[in-house]
Scaffold this active site. Structure first.
Site, short mmCIF file in Angstrom:
data_model
loop_
_atom_site.label_atom_id
_atom_site.label_comp_id
_atom_site.label_asym_id
_atom_site.label_seq_id
_atom_site.Cartn_x
_atom_site.Cartn_y
_atom_site.Cartn_z
CE1 TYR A 151 -4.00 2.17 0.55
CE2 TYR A 151 -2.33 3.12 2.59
CZ TYR A 151 -3.73 3.18 1.76
OH TYR A 151 -4.60 4.42 1.71
CE LYS A 155 -3.50 5.08 -1.62
NZ LYS A 155 -4.39 5.81 -2.57
P1 NDP Z 1 -13.17 2.52 1.07
O1 NDP Z 1 -12.73 1.22 1.50
O2 NDP Z 1 -14.06 3.04 2.19
O3 NDP Z 1 -13.99 2.66 -0.14
C1 NDP Z 1 -13.16 2.40 -1.48
C2 NDP Z 1 -13.82 2.64 -2.82
O4 NDP Z 1 -12.91 2.27 -3.78
C3 NDP Z 1 -14.95 2.04 -2.89
O5 NDP Z 1 -15.83 2.77 -3.54
C4 NDP Z 1 -14.69 0.95 -3.71
O6 NDP Z 1 -15.79 0.46 -4.53
C5 NDP Z 1 -13.82 1.42 -4.53
N1 NDP Z 1 -13.00 0.56 -5.38
C6 NDP Z 1 -11.98 -0.84 -4.63
N2 NDP Z 1 -11.62 -1.34 -5.66
C7 NDP Z 1 -11.86 -0.84 -7.11
C8 NDP Z 1 -11.46 -1.12 -8.62
N3 NDP Z 1 -10.65 -2.00 -8.39
N4 NDP Z 1 -11.94 -0.42 -9.19
C9 NDP Z 1 -12.80 0.48 -8.84
N5 NDP Z 1 -13.23 1.08 -7.63
C10 NDP Z 1 -12.71 0.26 -6.74
O7 NDP Z 1 -12.12 3.60 1.09
P2 NDP Z 1 -11.72 4.98 1.73
O8 NDP Z 1 -12.90 5.92 1.33
O9 NDP Z 1 -11.38 4.79 3.00
O10 NDP Z 1 -10.53 5.39 0.69
C11 NDP Z 1 -10.54 6.17 -0.19
C12 NDP Z 1 -9.20 6.25 -0.64
O11 NDP Z 1 -8.67 7.12 0.34
C13 NDP Z 1 -8.03 5.31 -1.10
O12 NDP Z 1 -7.38 5.72 -2.22
C14 NDP Z 1 -7.33 5.11 0.26
O13 NDP Z 1 -6.07 4.52 0.06
C15 NDP Z 1 -7.26 6.56 0.45
N6 NDP Z 1 -7.05 6.75 1.88
C16 NDP Z 1 -7.76 6.56 2.95
C17 NDP Z 1 -7.67 6.75 4.11
C18 NDP Z 1 -8.45 6.50 5.44
O14 NDP Z 1 -8.21 6.74 6.41
N7 NDP Z 1 -9.57 5.95 5.13
C19 NDP Z 1 -6.44 7.29 4.46
C20 NDP Z 1 -5.41 7.65 3.60
C21 NDP Z 1 -5.79 7.37 2.29
P3 NDP Z 1 -16.90 -0.82 -4.22
O15 NDP Z 1 -17.70 -0.27 -3.07
O16 NDP Z 1 -17.60 -1.14 -5.34
O17 NDP Z 1 -15.89 -1.91 -3.74
#
Ligand code: NDP
Length: 244
Positions: A151, A155
């Site tokens: 991961y 990033k």
């Molecule tokens: P969630 O796990 O809540 O949501 C992930 C989203 O990505 C979902 O909408 C999911 O769709 C989608 N997704 C996963 N795989 C795919 C794929 N192969 N193609 C298209 N869409 C996909 O994650 P967060 O909201 O927590 O995180 C969002 C972003 O923020 C990410 O990039 C994460 O790395 C980053 N981030 C988050 C942090 C946190 O504390 N939460 C901290 C730092 C960064 P589906 O629902 O259909 O599976």
């Protein structure tokens, strides 16, 4: 005519909040991978707030499918003004135990997925002579984190791709930036144990976790005219947990 935005991974969490906050100014394409109903909920919420949106299923790691998604958007709406590369997954494991497949899946979705979208969208944005690309990175891309080699690499890669592409596309009037969230309350962090959560909290000077809205507001700023002179940057939103 409203502007057009694509938010990848907008069915849940941070992506959903970004889609909702853009919904007043943009017609939003709500990309998702598996959660059809949740994506439809995001679309409904945007419509109820007076905006326009539609869901689009596509695994961002699949180059041809991403190309088809961007073609669909430009064929249907005539332009694409903003892309937010938010889709992301984790497959945590200590280095010695990490399976090759765990490495591949995370790099594929988080890094190759962003590359696929950026490459496909650059042609129409160049033709339009402008656009905004915003990539969602993470604090751990700068700090490192045990158990997250895959991961963190993805990033740190996002921070790198942001700078390279910003330099390539600046002459075409396109800005490219990243937002690096710290610890944000979402499905991704809900799975962490109380121990890890309180350990994290002790490292946050502002003494509370971030919300999905904190990230959405930063994205909205970077997408706005007020940010037109900002490119190639990673903006950290983390309550002071990392000060670059
Ligand atoms: P969630 O796990 O809540 O949501 C992930 C989203 O990505 C979902 O909408 C999911 O769709 C989608 N997704 C996963 N795989 C795919 C794929 N192969 N193609 C298209 N869409 C996909 O994650 P967060 O909201 O927590 O995180 C969002 C972003 O923020 C990410 O990039 C994460 O790395 C980053 N981030 C988050 C942090 C946190 O504390 N939460 C901290 C730092 C960064 P589906 O629902 O259909 O599976």
């Amino acid at each position: 005519m409203s502007k057009i935005a694509l938010v990848t991974g907008a069915s849940r969490g941070i992506g959903k909040s970004i889609a909702l906050s853009l919904g007043k100014e943009y017609t939003v394409i709500v990309n998702y991978s598996g959660s059809k109903e949740k994506a439809e909920e995001t679309v409904r919420a945007i419509a109820e707030a007076g905006g326009a949106a539609e869901p689009y299923q596509c695994h961002v790691q699949n180059h041809d499918d991403v190309k088809a998604m961007i073609k669909y958007i430009t064929d249907t709406y005539g332009s694409i003004d903003l892309v937010v590369n938010n889709a992301g997954v984790t497959k945590d494991n200590l280095l010695m135990r990490m399976k090759s497949d765990e490495w591949d899946q995370v790099i594929d979705v988080n890094l190759k997925g962003a590359f696929n979208v950026i490459q496909s969208v650059s042609r129409p944005m160049i033709r339009q002579k402008g656009g905004r690309i915003i990539n969602i990175s993470s604090i751990v891309g700068s700090l490192g984190n045990p158990g997250q080699t895959n991961y963190v690499a993805s990033k740190a890669g996002i921070d790198g791709i942001t700078k390279s592409v910003a330099r390539e596309l600046a002459p075409k009037g396109i800005t490219v930036n990243a937002v690096a969230p710290g610890f944000i309350e979402s499905d991704m962090t809900d799975v962490l144990s109380e121990d890890i959560r309180s350990q994290m909290l002790s490292q946050i000077p502002l003494n509370h976790f971030g919300t999905v809205e904190d990230i959405a507001e930063t994205v909205k700023f970077l997408a706005s005219d007020a940010a037109k002179y900002i490119t190639g940057q990673t903006i950290h939103v983390n309550g002071g947990m990392y000060m670059g």
